[in-house]
Enzyme design. Sequence first.
Site, short mmCIF file in Angstrom:
data_model
loop_
_atom_site.label_atom_id
_atom_site.label_comp_id
_atom_site.label_asym_id
_atom_site.label_seq_id
_atom_site.Cartn_x
_atom_site.Cartn_y
_atom_site.Cartn_z
N HIS A 165 -26.56 -13.32 -24.99
CA HIS A 165 -26.78 -13.51 -23.56
C HIS A 165 -27.17 -12.19 -22.93
O HIS A 165 -27.22 -11.15 -23.59
CB HIS A 165 -25.56 -14.14 -22.89
CG HIS A 165 -24.29 -13.34 -23.06
ND1 HIS A 165 -23.59 -13.29 -24.24
CD2 HIS A 165 -23.62 -12.55 -22.20
CE1 HIS A 165 -22.52 -12.52 -24.08
NE2 HIS A 165 -22.54 -12.04 -22.86
N HIS A 203 -25.82 2.29 -19.11
CA HIS A 203 -24.89 1.31 -18.55
C HIS A 203 -23.66 1.26 -19.45
O HIS A 203 -23.75 0.88 -20.61
CB HIS A 203 -25.61 -0.07 -18.52
CG HIS A 203 -24.78 -1.18 -17.97
ND1 HIS A 203 -25.05 -1.75 -16.75
CD2 HIS A 203 -23.71 -1.83 -18.46
CE1 HIS A 203 -24.17 -2.71 -16.52
NE2 HIS A 203 -23.35 -2.78 -17.54
N TYR A 247 -23.98 -11.79 -8.44
CA TYR A 247 -23.78 -11.00 -9.66
C TYR A 247 -25.13 -10.45 -10.08
O TYR A 247 -26.09 -11.20 -10.23
CB TYR A 247 -23.16 -11.89 -10.73
CG TYR A 247 -22.98 -11.20 -12.07
CD1 TYR A 247 -22.19 -10.05 -12.17
CD2 TYR A 247 -23.58 -11.70 -13.21
CE1 TYR A 247 -22.03 -9.42 -13.39
CE2 TYR A 247 -23.41 -11.07 -14.43
CZ TYR A 247 -22.64 -9.93 -14.51
OH TYR A 247 -22.48 -9.29 -15.72
N HIS A 269 -26.90 -8.73 -25.26
CA HIS A 269 -25.87 -8.46 -26.25
C HIS A 269 -25.33 -9.73 -26.90
O HIS A 269 -25.51 -10.83 -26.39
CB HIS A 269 -24.71 -7.65 -25.67
CG HIS A 269 -24.00 -8.29 -24.50
ND1 HIS A 269 -24.58 -8.46 -23.27
CD2 HIS A 269 -22.75 -8.79 -24.37
CE1 HIS A 269 -23.73 -9.04 -22.43
NE2 HIS A 269 -22.61 -9.26 -23.08
N HIS A 303 -19.81 -17.53 -22.44
CA HIS A 303 -20.59 -16.98 -23.53
C HIS A 303 -19.60 -16.73 -24.65
O HIS A 303 -18.88 -15.73 -24.67
CB HIS A 303 -21.31 -15.70 -23.10
CG HIS A 303 -22.26 -15.94 -21.95
ND1 HIS A 303 -22.24 -15.20 -20.80
CD2 HIS A 303 -23.23 -16.85 -21.80
CE1 HIS A 303 -23.18 -15.65 -19.98
NE2 HIS A 303 -23.79 -16.65 -20.57
N GLU A 340 -16.47 -14.55 -23.62
CA GLU A 340 -16.52 -14.15 -22.22
C GLU A 340 -16.59 -15.39 -21.32
O GLU A 340 -17.59 -16.10 -21.32
CB GLU A 340 -17.75 -13.28 -21.96
CG GLU A 340 -17.87 -12.07 -22.86
CD GLU A 340 -19.16 -11.29 -22.59
OE1 GLU A 340 -19.86 -11.59 -21.59
OE2 GLU A 340 -19.48 -10.40 -23.38
FE LIG Z 1 -21.45 -10.46 -21.95
#
Ligand SMILES: [Fe+2]
Length: 448
Positions: free
Chosen positions: A384, A305, A363, A348, A378, A354
């Site tokens: 998160h 990803h 989503y 991460h 975040h 963010e």
């Molecule tokens: Fe993120």
Amino acid sequence: MTVHTNAFSEAVLSPRDGSPAYMTGFENSFATEAVAGALPVMRNSPQKAPLGLYAEQLSGTAFTAPRHSNKRTWFYRVRPSVLHGRGFREVHAGLIRTAPCRDESRLPIAQLRWPPIVIPDEPCDFLSGLRTIATGGDAHLQLGMAAHVYVANRSMADRYFYNVDGELLLVPQHNLIRVFTECGVIDAGPGEIVIIPKGMKFKVDLPNGPARGYVCENYGSYLTLPERGPIGANCLANPRDFLAPVAGYEDKETPCELYVKSLGRLYVTDLPQSPLDVVAWHGNFAPVKYDLRRFSPVGSVLFDHPDPSIYTVLTSASDMAGTANVDFVIFPERWVVMESSFRPPWYHMNVMSEFMGLIYGVYDAKPGGFVPGGMSLHNALIAHGPDAEVFEKASRKDLVPERLSGTMAFMFETRYPLSATAYASQLELLDGAYPDCWDGLARKFDRS
Ligand SMILES: [Fe+2]
């Protein structure tokens, strides 16, 4: 010929379907006139501007900014802005906040999520319905950003606004907005965005009723298209898909109000006529719209990803290489085809902050709880990632090619930690159960 009417000049709105007309390109130098002959030929400042208009320059950058980044527009208008720039008095800024604004909230650090802000019943327009969720950086130093939400149930009508503190990126989420600016008219609905430059006077009308959306107020360097690097000359957001309005003006000699936000304070002055009286203009400092569905995503075609930076639509650079003052990133419709990979976003902790919103659809990392019109924050180095259920499913599913359809999420990502406002910190507004979405992440380690 000047048409004395309360509507914008007929040249702006198509007689066919009533929609505005646009010119294409990003950061182009445009030239447009709503009345034939209104735009001077060759000279910016003739001894007598055509049709009895006043010439006026709006500088978006210092006079001496390098050519590739220099922004200015010449207006040819019924009255110069000096007649719209006197007699200001300060008024309460309502729920609008401007950085630095770090001490309003004493919420402990956490993953934060909000359901959609309800459009109120009491009258509110784009300006009075603007409420700040979080701020970061310092508008005085031209660093950072604010994340706002607008909720509106009436048009601004005779109220106009311009912002000194930053350019505004409007992200409609519910219903169409019609933005009347000094440069002309822009319509934008969910899935589209509008950039309104600093200092550009405008008002927002609601042709189809109540509306809601997100706003990124960018205090820093102007949003521009990111470098494509090895991607090459095409894909992501292409310049020709950005649309600037053709000239249009409001010849309206009735009382109105002009609001200005400067260094976080809101001021108003009474005017005897509309300030949107620009009959012709030329230059490269203009509002634009863009349809996010025209973004051409480039992604992983074999495994893993990639970082979400591949979906950056626009970026505002800071003085640290590769470290944005703010990036505007989307998560659009796309195919996911990666083999032997955990396909949703990974867990991460990000040194950048963010702020996310969902325009429509689902989503993929948060199929429950993160709903259209909602948002999450975040902040810097707050862990998160996908909720427990998504982790379980994505770890076991058969990895056939899959199309993520009918979805459009976005992120304002900034190097500056964001502070929630007191308004956004009200417990009744927050989704207090959000961190519970990770409860089911059980220990799986087995060294046998
Ligand atoms: Fe993120």
